[in-house]
Motif scaffolding. Structure first.
Motif, mmCIF file in Angstrom:
data_model
loop_
_atom_site.group_PDB
_atom_site.id
_atom_site.type_symbol
_atom_site.label_atom_id
_atom_site.label_comp_id
_atom_site.label_asym_id
_atom_site.label_seq_id
_atom_site.Cartn_x
_atom_site.Cartn_y
_atom_site.Cartn_z
ATOM 1 N N ARG A 165 -2.980 -73.397 -26.887
ATOM 2 C CA ARG A 165 -3.794 -73.329 -26.555
ATOM 3 C C ARG A 165 -4.897 -73.137 -27.601
ATOM 4 N N GLY A 166 -4.037 -73.364 -28.887
ATOM 5 C CA GLY A 166 -4.720 -72.449 -30.279
ATOM 6 C C GLY A 166 -5.141 -71.209 -30.276
ATOM 7 N N VAL A 167 -4.708 -70.201 -29.590
ATOM 8 C CA VAL A 167 -4.859 -68.702 -30.239
ATOM 9 C C VAL A 167 -3.610 -68.685 -31.442
ATOM 10 N N ASP A 168 -4.576 -67.624 -31.880
ATOM 11 C CA ASP A 168 -3.487 -66.452 -33.222
ATOM 12 C C ASP A 168 -2.446 -65.793 -32.290
ATOM 13 N N VAL A 169 -1.667 -65.572 -32.616
ATOM 14 C CA VAL A 169 0.012 -65.162 -32.454
ATOM 15 C C VAL A 169 0.200 -64.622 -33.185
ATOM 16 N N LYS A 170 0.477 -63.298 -33.117
ATOM 17 C CA LYS A 170 1.755 -62.228 -33.668
ATOM 18 C C LYS A 170 2.597 -61.934 -33.701
ATOM 19 N N ILE A 171 4.627 -61.916 -33.423
ATOM 20 C CA ILE A 171 5.143 -61.093 -32.906
ATOM 21 C C ILE A 171 5.039 -59.391 -33.907
ATOM 22 N N GLY A 172 5.094 -58.508 -33.058
ATOM 23 C CA GLY A 172 4.971 -57.349 -33.631
ATOM 24 C C GLY A 172 6.381 -56.366 -32.306
ATOM 25 N N GLY A 173 6.679 -55.414 -33.256
ATOM 26 C CA GLY A 173 7.854 -54.255 -32.318
ATOM 27 C C GLY A 173 8.385 -54.166 -33.396
ATOM 28 N N SER A 174 8.912 -53.017 -32.381
ATOM 29 C CA SER A 174 9.872 -51.243 -32.736
ATOM 30 C C SER A 174 11.522 -52.051 -33.266
ATOM 31 N N VAL A 175 11.758 -51.395 -34.079
ATOM 32 C CA VAL A 175 13.514 -51.711 -34.328
ATOM 33 C C VAL A 175 13.831 -50.080 -33.578
ATOM 34 N N THR A 176 14.948 -50.578 -32.686
ATOM 35 C CA THR A 176 15.228 -48.796 -32.541
ATOM 36 C C THR A 176 16.955 -49.075 -32.451
ATOM 37 N N ARG A 177 17.379 -48.426 -31.255
ATOM 38 C CA ARG A 177 19.605 -48.279 -31.410
ATOM 39 C C ARG A 177 19.514 -49.645 -30.416
ATOM 40 N N SER A 178 18.779 -49.603 -29.882
ATOM 41 C CA SER A 178 19.170 -50.568 -29.151
ATOM 42 C C SER A 178 19.101 -51.931 -29.370
#
Length: 363
Positions: A165-178
């Motif tokens: 639908r033309g929505v700007d998306v960014k993937i983010g996250g935190s890197v953990t042991r899991s």
């Protein structure tokens, strides 16, 4: 609050000018502490029972009135977050009201609630960006880290729905042991979906884990975090920019750059957050200074928090450290890692030393 790295040139210029003038241009509002997931490292989430013991959700009318005060004070960029903000009962009404005030809105969400109806809404009323957290590259991470089986498929589907639908998306996250072993695959998912990825490898100590040894925490050890950050930055920058970053980083260390002991990030200089209980703070992870904004009014609350942030000083050792250009310590990390703004976080010392070692190996 949206990181400077995620802003375009015009937005950065506005932020920098506001920082110089101590003007509140960038903020976030934490609509609620509730979330449909229960991540090990989360410092925000509460159960409904825990929330009700500490306060109530603010009403649509309260947030809307506060939004008007923010707009009058010059706030332009606003992040809607939580908990999971889409669980806020009047989210759509508030979102549209803030847009009508001229706010440039960004949303932090885990994405699992975004279905066709939500995607259609954001497609019609586009935000600046939707930041979607990806906790791993398969269902295992969602089951083990987030205690939410099936979350991976829902999250990836949300990204596809919004992008269609033309929505700007960014993937983010935190890197953990899991999910450390998933880092390369998370970056690959971003390429496949044509969505930028920014993974944070340094996490503040989780509420449930503060005081535990590093090897008993969900977050990475300092050395693991440094390696993961180098890997992530190399992928993000690509072969054209990465050598330049390595060279410039090492030059800054060798030049012996000194840092100010004052808070130099956006927090309290041009940025703020308001939590679900109505406290205006400088940063999402700092509990002090805090002013009850609904009772005090936005302009007065901002003035007090900004002034008090100006009085905070980091440790002299940190300001003079040769590794300061690579170190990510700040007032918030010093406080949460050591219990004192003037503390020297062992975690960050080890993180910075390992970062230097890895960068020198790249040179």
């Amino acid at each position: 609050m949206e990181a400077m790295e995620a802003m375009n040139g015009v937005e950065r210029a506005l932020i920098e000018r506001a920082r110089e003038q101590k003007a509140p241009v960038n903020g976030s509002i934490e609509l609620l502490p509730l979330c449909n997931m229960n991540c090990d490292m989360c410092y925000v989430r509460m159960s409904r029972e825990e929330m009700e013991k500490r306060g109530r959700l603010r009403t649509l009318a309260e947030w809307t009135d506060l939004g008007r005060q923010m707009a009058e004070a010059g706030v332009l960029f606003l992040l809607l977050t939580g908990g999971e903000p889409l669980l806020y009962p009047d989210f759509k009404e508030l979102y549209l009201a803030l847009k009508r005030m001229g706010m440039i809105l960004t949303i932090n969400t885990n994405g699992t609630l975004i279905d066709e109806e939500w995607a259609d809404f954001f497609g019609r009323h586009k935000p600046r960006r939707v930041n979607i957290t990806l906790y791993g590259a398969d269902e295992r991470a969602y089951a083990e880290l987030c205690h939410y089986p099936g979350g991976f498929e829902k999250t990836v589907n949300a990204i596809r729905l919004l992008r269609s639908r033309g929505v700007d998306v960014k993937i983010g996250g935190s890197v953990t042991r899991s999910n450390l072993a998933d880092l390369d695959r998370i970056l690959a998912i971003g390429r496949e979906l044509d969505v930028p990825v920014r993974m944070d490898t340094y996490m503040m100590p989780g509420v449930r884990e503060r005081g535990r040894p590093f090897n008993e925490q969900a977050r990475l050890s300092p050395e693991e975090a440094a390696l993961a950050r180098i890997q992530s930055l190399r992928e993000e920058m690509g072969p054209a920019l990465w050598p330049q970053y390595v060279r410039q980083s090492l030059e800054r260390v060798r030049a012996g750059e000194k840092a100010s002991r004052h808070v130099t990030c956006m927090a309290g200089n041009c940025s703020f957050t308001v939590n679900w209980q109505g406290e205006l703070r400088a940063c999402v992870v700092m509990t002090e200074p805090a002013v009850p904004v609904f009772e005090t009014g936005f302009a007065a609350a901002w003035k007090e928090v900004s002034a008090r942030m100006g009085q905070i000083l980091l440790n002299e050792k940190c300001a003079a450290c040769a590794l300061r250009p690579l170190c990510r310590t700040c007032a918030a990390s010093a406080l949460l890692e050591t219990g004192d703004y003037n503390g020297v976080p062992e975690y960050m010392c080890r993180f910075s030393a390992e970062s230097l070692r890895l960068l020198e190996a790249e040179d």
